[in-house]
Design an enzyme around this catalytic site. Structure first.
Site, PDB file in Angstrom:
ATOM      1  N   CYS A 445       0.879  -1.129   0.181  1.00  0.00           N
ATOM      2  CA  CYS A 445       0.092  -0.052   0.062  1.00  0.00           C
ATOM      3  C   CYS A 445       0.927   1.126  -0.036  1.00  0.00           C
ATOM      4  CB  CYS A 445      -0.813   0.012   1.136  1.00  0.00           C
ATOM      5  SG  CYS A 445      -2.182  -1.059   1.165  1.00  0.00           S
ATOM      6  N   GLU A 447       2.828   2.732   2.091  1.00  0.00           N
ATOM      7  CA  GLU A 447       2.799   3.738   3.316  1.00  0.00           C
ATOM      8  C   GLU A 447       4.303   3.353   4.203  1.00  0.00           C
ATOM      9  OE1 GLU A 447       0.298   0.366   5.159  1.00  0.00           O
ATOM     10  OE2 GLU A 447       0.698   1.387   3.333  1.00  0.00           O
TER      11      GLU A 447
END
Length: 741
Positions: A445, A447
């Site tokens: 993702c 992050e």
């Protein structure tokens, strides 16, 4: 259960010098330092003593960070009476936990949060019944402090039961009230036999990254790491830098074929792939497989939950990999072959019902072969497995984004990852630290910045559920303690342990940002982010001294969230909801023991279109709160600006943001937007808006306030007391809409 898814640079500063690991002259001094610097002692100091910062005056935080708030939870307990038993497991005082047994569990979104909890995180207890929320929190907190106790005692640092109980009670309250939550993997695994008995701490980590850059030395290694981690539910990023690094010789057909009898275990599945890859990469004898030991379809998978699909998924993996490698024989390994095998592994892990996981591939912007991997007109054979990874490119500041954006406008891919920004910067505030110069990629993702074979732990806070900044700072203290504790656990991969022991990387995240902005505005978000970040750096110094370990290389991120934010009734990460009022639809098996309880409580349940005989769809009316804007009201430019805002003021890792855009009106602007935001972001992905109203039973459907009130009035509390006990299915590495397989 399935949640339905639609599918500025400034003058550089001197490089950061990482602080050395704390050293002490002898064990006595070490124990004394650990005692003096332990968080309980620090909690009882003044804020000015704890948070000396040239930028912030933390005197106003003394109430939240002092003893007052903790005393609210411990005033009736004499913690001096706790025995200092080195061999006993840590346990919260029973009378303290009993206080919470009759308190309503604060699940969000009109029953949706509780359903997700009961299906995903409520484990079966020794008496055969499923946990209630107060018991799940107890298990997680006990497991967290057991990890601390083992570390402190093994390293002779001086364990203090009284201080541990005080901290544990504060952590318990803040998890119970959902001011912060461990990641889904922590709620599911922490304190369970996986960590208490098997010491399988890798299962507590959310994500990992592996590079193929050095694969010429050991061609199979990166593939095997991805498979092993995926089967533990860990999402893995990988690159294609190994392309062209060696020639695939193929198997040595002059030697007799060897037979590999596959053990019925995670290790057995991984070893079977190793024998096949080594046969092709190291010119060894051909291999055939015996699947007779693998349990038949339908049998329970103990520990991790779920049921076996039998050997078929593994058999398909072997067949598909064999076809790819035979086609590559005698040629330099290509980016296509690397991504194909990684994707086939992901398909096997999911299809085999072994685990939910996630993948992201990183390729070069100049590699047209890589960029076209999801062009199924050119690569129709990849349709059966190409979906298993999000594909991104390593973007470089100043590059021409035209060709990449043409593809992204069509289907949202490739995403963009600025590795140079990831390596140079903490927060994107113009200060170059070069702290992450070893980093080579990120998680699915995006992050977290990660080194090869590195894993990381995430933890989620909900600032909109706090009374004030002081309250939020105290939550950050407890959330960070959970995540820092997870870094004490070792894995079964030596390369991973080396990076983890050195970096102790953490991603302390926020969700409900849209709700916070609607209630308090952007200036308070900036203030809470800046002040919270500065406080976390001091908190990290305190905990690192307490555990006698290095400070975390990075500490904050914004994760996309998903099921965890549903528990708390929060909008995920930086994303906005479809509307203030909407229906959230959830799929359940037709024979689920949860169905009758939901039907009796008045929830609308109907057969799933296309799967009428096996699946039902439950609709939950959702209210995201007063003043929350619709996602369609937030332009592509505003979404990018919010991501850059959080990257500047909060996240020293990264901000995971999937920008939704109108392909007609905003698609042509994407290139120009990236020209501007390449100086302010480390990664970004896009998703074109579609008209989903033509499809039945979409996961999100906007409704009016009047419709919401009517539906809400028809609901009553759900009675789960007659539920048949069942362990939850292993939590996915990451539960955002875009990155989970």
């Amino acid at each position: 259960m399935d949640i339905l898814d639609p599918t500025i640079h400034t003058t550089p500063q001197q490089p950061h010098q990482q602080q050395p690991e704390p050293t002490h002259k002898n064990d006595t001094e070490m124990a004394t330092a650990a005692s003096l610097l332990s968080p309980v002692n620090l909690i009882n100091t003044t804020a000015s003593q704890k948070c000396k910062s040239p930028k912030k005056n933390f005197a106003s935080l003394s109430k939240a960070m002092g003893a007052g708030k903790t005393a609210l939870h411990t005033d009736s307990f004499n913690t001096n009476t706790f025995a200092q038993d080195r061999n006993a497991k840590f346990r919260l005082e029973a009378r303290f936990v009993d206080r919470y047994s009759a308190r309503p569990s604060p699940f969000g979104f009109n029953g949706l949060g509780e359903l997700v909890y009961r299906r995903t995180y409520s484990r079966v207890k020794a008496d055969g019944t499923n946990e209630q929320w107060f018991e799940t929190v107890e298990r997680v907190v006990n497991g967290t402090f057991n990890m601390q106790k083992r570390w402190i005692l093994e390293n002779e640092l001086g364990w203090d039961e009284q201080k541990a109980q005080t901290l544990a009670m504060e952590m318990y309250d803040r998890i119970f009230t959902m001011k912060f939550l461990p990641p889904g993997r922590g709620l599911w695994a922490m304190g369970s036999p996986l960590t208490e008995d098997k010491k399988l701490y890798a299962a507590l980590n959310n994500c990992a990254f592996v590079s193929t850059e050095q694969m010429a030395a050991d061609p199979s290694k990166a593939f095997l790491f991805l498979m092993d981690a995926s089967m533990l539910g860990v999402g893995v990023g990988f690159d294609t830098k190994g392309a062209g690094k060696f020639v695939v010789p193929g198997p040595d057909t002059s030697k007799p074929t060897t037979s590999f009898v596959i053990p019925d275990s995670r290790e057995g599945w991984v070893d079977s792939l190793k024998s096949q890859l080594d046969s092709h990469f190291k010119h060894l004898a051909p291999v055939v497989f015996d699947y007779s030991l693998i349990r038949p379809a339908g049998q329970a998978i103990k520990g991790f939950g779920g049921t076996s699909s039998g050997p078929e998924a593994l058999r398909v993996l072997h067949e598909e990999v064999e076809k790819v490698l035979l086609g590559a024989s005698g040629k330099p390994i290509s980016s296509t072959v690397i991504v194909d095998i990684m994707n086939m592994i992901g398909k096997c892990v999911v299809a085999g019902n072994v685990r939910r996981t996630a993948e992201i591939a990183f390729g070069e912007a100049s590699d047209e072969e890589y960029i076209d991997l999801k062009n199924y007109e050119k690569n129709p054979h990849r349709m059966s497995y190409g979906w298993t990874s999000n594909n991104s490119i390593f973007a470089t500041v100043g590059m021409d984004y035209s060709e990449s954006c043409k593809r992204a406008v069509v289907n949202g891919e490739p995403g963009f990852a600025w590795l140079d920004n990831m390596q140079k910067y903490d927060r994107m505030n113009g200060i170059i630290t070069n702290k992450d110069h070893r980093a080579r990629g990120g998680n699915p993702c995006l992050e977290q910045t990660l080194e090869p074979y590195e894993m990381c732990c995430l933890v989620e806070t909900f600032p909109h559920l706090h009374d004030d900044l002081e309250d939020f700072i105290e939550t950050l203290r407890m959330a960070f303690l959970y995540a820092k504790t997870v870094t004490l656990g070792k894995t079964h991969w030596p390369e991973t342990n080396r990076v983890l022991l050195r970096n102790r990387r953490i991603g302390c995240s926020m969700s409900g940002i849209a709700q916070f902005i609607s209630a308090r505005g952007m200036e308070q978000l900036r203030e809470w982010s800046e002040t919270g970040y500065d406080a976390l750096q001091q908190i990290d110094q305190e905990y690192s001294s307490w555990f006698a370990i290095p400070r975390s290389i990075k500490t904050t991120s914004i994760k996309p969230s998903g099921t965890v934010s549903l528990l708390a009734g929060a909008a995920p990460g930086v994303h906005y909801p479809i509307s203030r009022f909407y229906l959230r639809r959830v799929r359940l098996p037709k024979d689920s023991d949860l169905v009758n309880a939901l039907r009796e409580a008045g929830y609308h349940i109907e057969p799933a279109v296309g799967s009428e005989s096996t699946t039902l769809v439950v609709s939950f009316p959702i209210d995201c709160g007063d003043g929350v804007r619709k996602a369609k009201e937030i332009s592509m430019w505003e979404q990018l600006s919010l991501a850059a805002f959080m990257q500047r003021h909060w996240a020293d890792n990264q901000v995971s943001c999937t920008v939704t855009f109108d392909p007609v009106t905003e698609g042509p602007q994407m290139k120009h937007a990236l020209d501007i935001f390449q100086y302010q972001l480390k990664g970004i992905s896009f998703l074109p808006q579609c008209d989903f109203s033509v499809y039945p039973q979409m996961p999100y459907e906007e409704i009016t306030e009047e419709q919401y009130n009517t539906l809400r009035a028809a609901l009553s509390p759900v009675d789960y007391s007659r539920r048949v006990s069942a362990d939850p299915v292993a939590e996915r590495f990451c539960d955002g809409d875009k990155c989970t397989l």
